[in-house]
Enzyme design. Structure first.
Site, mmCIF file in Angstrom:
data_model
loop_
_atom_site.group_PDB
_atom_site.id
_atom_site.type_symbol
_atom_site.label_atom_id
_atom_site.label_comp_id
_atom_site.label_asym_id
_atom_site.label_seq_id
_atom_site.Cartn_x
_atom_site.Cartn_y
_atom_site.Cartn_z
ATOM 1 N N GLN A 96 -7.448 8.014 -8.137
ATOM 2 C CA GLN A 96 -7.292 7.579 -6.512
ATOM 3 C C GLN A 96 -7.545 5.944 -6.456
ATOM 4 O OE1 GLN A 96 -11.797 8.147 -4.692
ATOM 5 N NE2 GLN A 96 -11.110 9.947 -5.973
ATOM 6 N N HIS A 98 -8.234 2.658 -3.345
ATOM 7 C CA HIS A 98 -8.774 2.737 -1.789
ATOM 8 C C HIS A 98 -7.999 1.459 -1.276
ATOM 9 C CE1 HIS A 98 -11.852 5.392 -2.780
ATOM 10 N NE2 HIS A 98 -12.525 4.606 -3.598
ATOM 11 N N GLU A 133 -16.403 -0.555 -3.628
ATOM 12 C CA GLU A 133 -17.541 0.107 -4.000
ATOM 13 C C GLU A 133 -18.116 -0.416 -5.530
ATOM 14 O OE1 GLU A 133 -15.592 4.041 -3.996
ATOM 15 O OE2 GLU A 133 -15.294 4.241 -5.912
ATOM 16 N N HIS A 263 -8.466 4.497 -10.154
ATOM 17 C CA HIS A 263 -9.526 4.833 -11.029
ATOM 18 C C HIS A 263 -10.118 6.382 -10.930
ATOM 19 C CE1 HIS A 263 -11.234 4.211 -7.096
ATOM 20 N NE2 HIS A 263 -12.195 5.059 -7.222
ATOM 21 N N ARG A 282 -4.881 9.182 -3.073
ATOM 22 C CA ARG A 282 -4.671 10.012 -4.361
ATOM 23 C C ARG A 282 -3.492 9.714 -5.026
ATOM 24 N NH1 ARG A 282 -7.354 12.813 -0.470
ATOM 25 N NH2 ARG A 282 -9.652 13.153 -0.734
#
Length: 402
Positions: A96, A98, A133, A263, A282
């Protein structure tokens, strides 16, 4: 200052032991437990305990953003900008990436205009925020993150000695940059089934042969490829995983992922903090929706080194994990029994999470006891928060606005 009750998330890749053990519940749990959310995300907000019972943190922040968030209320439109989690992966998560802030805002607005329901499995954007993140290992933690240097990937392909990989090794060797990676990734993620059904078994056979050799420089990559293929047979994401850095985090080490980094977390338990978003594009290793054109808009194909974040002494008894994210900052306090009161923060908003031992938080008026797997909400109105260990050493993670 109030005790914060996390929201437990059940996913198939979770663990039946890790979170239950951490939180002092019976083991094994009835279902795989994947994440414990401490935050105010609308999808699953945590709850604070008050004299009048439990209240959703989202409701508390929304009702009085100025009191709860202080200056951050203006910076982040009255919303708590970060989400803190404990993550427990027994099996690999999906491949996936972001979106950036601009991509998230545009994608969310577009899907709203076209009438895609927020809970639709075909939805790409569930909110309008980006999702940088940081994950910090509580135990040995395995992951794939970021595209490997293309020439190292060519070396990997040559080492596997799979004739069917030859044309792809030549392609990447001729263009060892982000454009070459984009071309190869796009080719693999869109392979016709007839081609995939030939190429993937040949690669897996090559991995098995390679692991029997004496010289096994790429052994972790080969083992991971075989494990992924066992969990997701026939998935093109198994091929795509060959292009990524294979990373092992030791306890206390961190991994930061900016927008666009492909990642997949493979295995382990970690503290994770991110911008307050649930946007995921994804790329495979999942039965869920994969939108290849949208994913290709989001992905950053620039090769990166291992994106490790090592703890740095902060000068106040803690270590900090430095990232460029404005939404969050994370520090870790290792408190010994019998030590003086440790200053945690001058003021909120913040969340203090206990991952080892037990501790007392004090602000001169009230006191909250934290045991393993529990947390406390610190509002902007709470000041001079201090901690002491209770009955032995304790480890606290302190999350606040960046």
């Amino acid at each position: 200052m109030h005790e914060l009750v996390g929201a437990l998330r059940l996913y198939a890749w979770g663990s039946r032991t890790a979170l239950a053990e951490l939180c002092g519940r019976p083991v094994p749990s009835a279902h795989p437990e994947a994440e414990l959310w401490f935050g105010a995300h609308p999808a699953d907000p945590a709850y604070i305990r008050t004299e009048r019972g439990k209240r959703s943190l989202l409701e508390v922040v929304s009702a009085e953003p100025g009191r709860e968030l202080g200056a951050a209320a203006t910076r982040f439109d009255g919303r708590l900008p970060f989400l803190l989690k404990i993550l427990a992966a027994e099996e690999p998560l999906s491949l996936q990436a972001h979106p950036s802030a601009q991509q998230a805002a545009a994608g969310f607005a577009r899907e709203n205009r076209t009438g895609v329901p927020l809970d639709s499995p075909m939805r790409n954007y569930r909110d309008d925020s980006h999702k940088p993140e940081l994950v910090v290992a509580l135990e040995r933690f395995e992951a794939l993150a970021g595209f490997r240097d293309p020439m190292r990937t060519v070396e990997l392909f040559r080492a596997l000695d799979v004739p069917e990989l030859g044309q792809y090794a030549d392609l990447l060797a001729a263009q060892p940059d982000s454009d070459g990676l984009r071309t190869l990734f796009t080719s693999w993620i869109t392979l016709p089934n007839a081609v995939l059904d030939t190429l993937l078994p040949a690669v897996l056979d090559g991995c098995v042969r390679y692991l029997t050799n004496a010289r096994r420089e790429f052994a972790p990559v080969a083992r991971t490829t075989l494990e992924l293929a066992e969990s997701y047979p026939g998935d093109a994401g198994v091929l795509a995983s060959l292009l990524l850095n294979r990373i092992t985090l030791l306890p206390g080490q961190g991994l930061f992922l900016a927008a666009g980094n492909m990642h997949a977390y493979l295995r382990g338990v970690a503290v994770e903090i991110m911008a307050n978003s649930d946007n995921v594009l994804r790329g495979g290793l999942t039965p869920k929706h994969v939108d290849v054109p949208e994913l290709l808009k989001v992905l950053d194909f620039e090769p990166i080194d291992l994106p490790l974040v090592l703890p740095e002494p902060a000068g106040d008894g803690s270590v900090r994990y430095r990232t460029p994210a404005p939404e969050f900052a994370l520090r870790r306090f290792d408190i010994t029994e019998g030590s003086a009161l440790i200053p945690l923060t001058d003021a909120g908003p913040g969340i203090v999470l206990c991952t080892a031992g037990s501790a007392h938080l004090l602000d001169g008026i009230s006191e909250v006891r934290l045991d393993r797997g529990t947390a406390a909400w610190i509002s902007a109105a709470d000041t001079d928060i201090r901690a002491r260990a209770a009955g032995g050493p304790a480890t606290l993670f302190c999350a606040c606005v960046g």
